[in-house]
Motif scaffolding. Structure first.
Motif, mmCIF file in Angstrom:
data_model
loop_
_atom_site.group_PDB
_atom_site.id
_atom_site.type_symbol
_atom_site.label_atom_id
_atom_site.label_comp_id
_atom_site.label_asym_id
_atom_site.label_seq_id
_atom_site.Cartn_x
_atom_site.Cartn_y
_atom_site.Cartn_z
ATOM 1 N N CYS A 1 0.832 -1.203 0.000
ATOM 2 C CA CYS A 1 0.000 0.000 0.000
ATOM 3 C C CYS A 1 0.872 1.261 0.000
ATOM 4 O O CYS A 1 1.844 1.359 0.762
ATOM 5 C CB CYS A 1 -0.904 -0.032 1.233
ATOM 6 S SG CYS A 1 -1.932 1.441 1.436
ATOM 7 N N HIS B 1 -4.722 0.002 0.147
ATOM 8 C CA HIS B 1 -5.786 -0.759 0.792
ATOM 9 C C HIS B 1 -7.079 0.045 0.640
ATOM 10 O O HIS B 1 -7.046 1.284 0.601
ATOM 11 C CB HIS B 1 -5.499 -0.952 2.289
ATOM 12 C CG HIS B 1 -4.363 -1.876 2.573
ATOM 13 N ND1 HIS B 1 -3.167 -1.424 3.090
ATOM 14 C CD2 HIS B 1 -4.246 -3.223 2.421
ATOM 15 C CE1 HIS B 1 -2.352 -2.456 3.253
ATOM 16 N NE2 HIS B 1 -2.974 -3.550 2.848
ATOM 17 N N ARG B 2 -8.205 -0.624 0.590
ATOM 18 C CA ARG B 2 -9.471 0.098 0.487
ATOM 19 C C ARG B 2 -9.641 1.063 1.656
ATOM 20 O O ARG B 2 -10.125 2.182 1.493
ATOM 21 C CB ARG B 2 -10.635 -0.900 0.449
ATOM 22 C CG ARG B 2 -10.675 -1.751 -0.806
ATOM 23 C CD ARG B 2 -11.817 -2.755 -0.745
ATOM 24 N NE ARG B 2 -13.110 -2.096 -0.742
ATOM 25 C CZ ARG B 2 -13.785 -1.735 -1.833
ATOM 26 N NH1 ARG B 2 -13.251 -1.953 -3.039
ATOM 27 N NH2 ARG B 2 -14.962 -1.169 -1.748
ATOM 28 N N GLU B 3 -9.241 0.596 2.849
ATOM 29 C CA GLU B 3 -9.409 1.446 4.029
ATOM 30 C C GLU B 3 -8.385 2.572 4.100
ATOM 31 O O GLU B 3 -8.527 3.509 4.881
ATOM 32 C CB GLU B 3 -9.339 0.597 5.296
ATOM 33 C CG GLU B 3 -8.034 -0.163 5.505
ATOM 34 C CD GLU B 3 -8.027 -1.521 4.848
ATOM 35 O OE1 GLU B 3 -7.182 -2.350 5.250
ATOM 36 O OE2 GLU B 3 -8.860 -1.754 3.941
ATOM 37 N N CYS B 4 -7.307 2.470 3.264
ATOM 38 C CA CYS B 4 -6.287 3.520 3.285
ATOM 39 C C CYS B 4 -6.537 4.614 2.243
ATOM 40 O O CYS B 4 -5.921 5.686 2.303
ATOM 41 C CB CYS B 4 -4.905 2.903 3.042
ATOM 42 S SG CYS B 4 -4.304 1.868 4.415
ATOM 43 N N THR C 1 -8.466 7.390 1.381
ATOM 44 C CA THR C 1 -9.430 8.223 2.110
ATOM 45 C C THR C 1 -9.395 9.677 1.641
ATOM 46 O O THR C 1 -8.454 10.116 0.969
ATOM 47 C CB THR C 1 -9.119 8.189 3.618
ATOM 48 O OG1 THR C 1 -7.787 8.679 3.832
ATOM 49 C CG2 THR C 1 -9.228 6.758 4.156
ATOM 50 N N SER D 1 -13.384 6.793 3.949
ATOM 51 C CA SER D 1 -12.944 5.939 2.842
ATOM 52 C C SER D 1 -13.638 6.359 1.558
ATOM 53 O O SER D 1 -14.844 6.593 1.520
ATOM 54 C CB SER D 1 -13.247 4.467 3.148
ATOM 55 O OG SER D 1 -12.938 3.661 2.034
ATOM 56 N N ALA E 1 -13.262 4.383 -1.245
ATOM 57 C CA ALA E 1 -13.420 3.189 -2.080
ATOM 58 C C ALA E 1 -14.893 3.007 -2.425
ATOM 59 O O ALA E 1 -15.751 2.926 -1.547
ATOM 60 C CB ALA E 1 -12.893 1.961 -1.350
ATOM 61 N N CYS F 1 -13.662 13.907 -0.689
ATOM 62 C CA CYS F 1 -15.051 13.477 -0.851
ATOM 63 C C CYS F 1 -15.861 14.683 -1.330
ATOM 64 O O CYS F 1 -15.411 15.836 -1.256
ATOM 65 C CB CYS F 1 -15.610 12.932 0.458
ATOM 66 S SG CYS F 1 -15.752 14.149 1.790
#
Length: 429
Positions: free
Chosen positions: A311, A331-334, A336, A343, A345, A358
């Protein structure tokens, strides 16, 4: 390699009476020699197919003229008496009872019977009674006085010469002089090609026979009596010579795989368990999980260190389900929002100075504000808006201040901070 035992012939037996137990009295050694041919793993049970072959060998060792019906009758009787579970399997103790094997042997070795150590029990059967390992092949007797027959004419069954005062051998209840017995029944030694006489011990393996002194390794000539051996190309070898000449070798260390050694195979190569190691750290992989790469095995730790995707944010290995942004893995959780860390993702987002935001944060920080409602105009998802001078409106907010008619695509009039449709902006004179 396979391990074998040799056996000798037994005496005669009585025919099986249908519906009763066997009237054959099988010696301890003979019994375990026969059992060992078919229960090679010493599990203590044989299935129906092996049981039929075992019964065939037992019947014909006692009675060479026995027919197939005798054998079939014996198998059916065995299964009827002992196979109470109808699974076609007979245990070693049930078969020993059926063949009237000397129970004193099992009583003397009760601890091995209880622990079901059939391998050790089989080896002890050799010293108990010889049996299938090393026994005299014939029983030689000498008559005295009137002999053992009719008294007046006790003679050889073949040549009819008197046996009174001479040595003789009983074969199927018939007496033979030594010469006739050896001419008719004695086997020829595979090694020296000399008849195995009545004064010698006849050792046999797979229908071949040897003098005791001739039963030796084809390579080093060491005696194989009471020792494990292997067969190759119809020749016998001690365990060491068999391994040296014929056993497969480890592709890593070059040493042979001795009997009982675990062999691992991978991509056409064979390895000792301790020789199958990680290409990087050389720690034994054995039967643990590993990852192949460029024809080399890697333990999971070394593979991740060298080849696994990491990652961009946390530098840890991505094992599953990552996302890519501008060619960089996350990573999906990383992955952001730069502002609020939620997140992104699977979510809509936009960028500013190559940083992801976002929709909410981007609108609050960077978007134009609607002159009417004061909310940000993000443009995400194709949002349309109107700009006039330094003011901005959402399409749905661009309406006449008085009658609230949409002014999108129409002319309008400004009056101070207000926008009006032409009708509302017309002066009242």
């Amino acid at each position: 390699m396979s391990r074998h035992s040799y056996s000798t012939h037994s005496g005669t037996g009585s025919p099986l009476q249908h519906g009763q137990r066997s009237t054959y009295n099988v010696g301890v050694g003979d019994f375990f020699s026969l059992w060992g041919r078919y229960d090679t793993n010493f599990s203590g049970h044989v299935a129906a197919r092996e049981l039929r072959e075992l019964c065939r060998d037992t019947v014909r060792a006692k009675n060479p003229n026995a027919g197939q019906r005798d054998i079939d009758d014996m198998v059916q009787l065995l299964l009827r008496v002992y196979d109470t579970n109808n699974d076609g399997r007979i245990s070693i103790m049930e078969l020993a009872e059926f063949f009237n094997v000397d129970q004193a042997f099992f009583q003397q070795n009760d601890n091995f019977v209880r622990s079901k150590n059939w391998r050790e029990l089989s080896s002890r059967a050799v010293s108990f009674g010889g049996g299938g390992q090393r026994t005299e092949r014939t029983v030689v007797k000498t008559t005295s006085g009137g002999g053992g027959g009719s008294g007046s004419h006790f003679a050889c069954w073949n040549c009819d010469k008197t046996l009174v005062g001479h040595r003789y051998i009983l074969r199927e209840d018939h007496p033979y002089c030594v010469r006739c017995y050896e001419d008719i029944f004695a086997n020829t030694c595979e090694e020296c090609h000399v008849i195995i006489g009545t004064d010698s011990k006849d050792l046999s393996y797979k229908d071949k026979h040897w003098h005791e002194r001739c039963f030796s390794c084809s390579s080093c000539k060491i005696s194989l009596v009471d020792k494990p051996f292997g067969a190759k190309n119809e020749r016998l070898y001690c365990a060491d010579c068999h391994d040296e000449h014929f056993a497969s070798r480890c592709d890593s260390c070059g040493k042979v795989f001795k009997a009982g050694t675990k062999k691992l195979e991978w991509r056409g190569h064979s390895y000792h368990e301790e020789c199958f190691t990680c290409f990087v750290c050389r720690i034994a992989i054995g039967t643990k999980a590993f990852v192949p790469k460029d024809d080399h095995p890697y333990c999971t730790t070394c593979y991740e260190d060298r080849f696994a995707t990491r990652c961009t944010k946390c530098s840890k290995v991505i094992t599953s389900g990552g996302v890519t942004y501008r060619g960089e893995p996350f990573h999906r959780e990383c992955f952001t929002c730069f502002e609020c860390a939620v997140s992104l993702a699977g979510q809509r987002f936009t960028t500013r100075d190559e940083r992801p935001f976002c929709a909410d944060c981007f609108g609050k920080l960077f978007a134009k504000k609607c002159t009417d409602c004061g909310q940000p105009i993000t443009g995400i998802g194709g949002t349309k808006f109107i700009t006039f001078e330094d003011k901005h409106w959402h399409n749905e907010c661009f309406v006449c201040r008085r009658c609230e008619t949409s002014l999108v695509g129409r002319g309008f009039i400004t009056e101070g901070e207000e926008i009006l449709c032409p009708d509302c902006g017309r002066p009242n004179w």
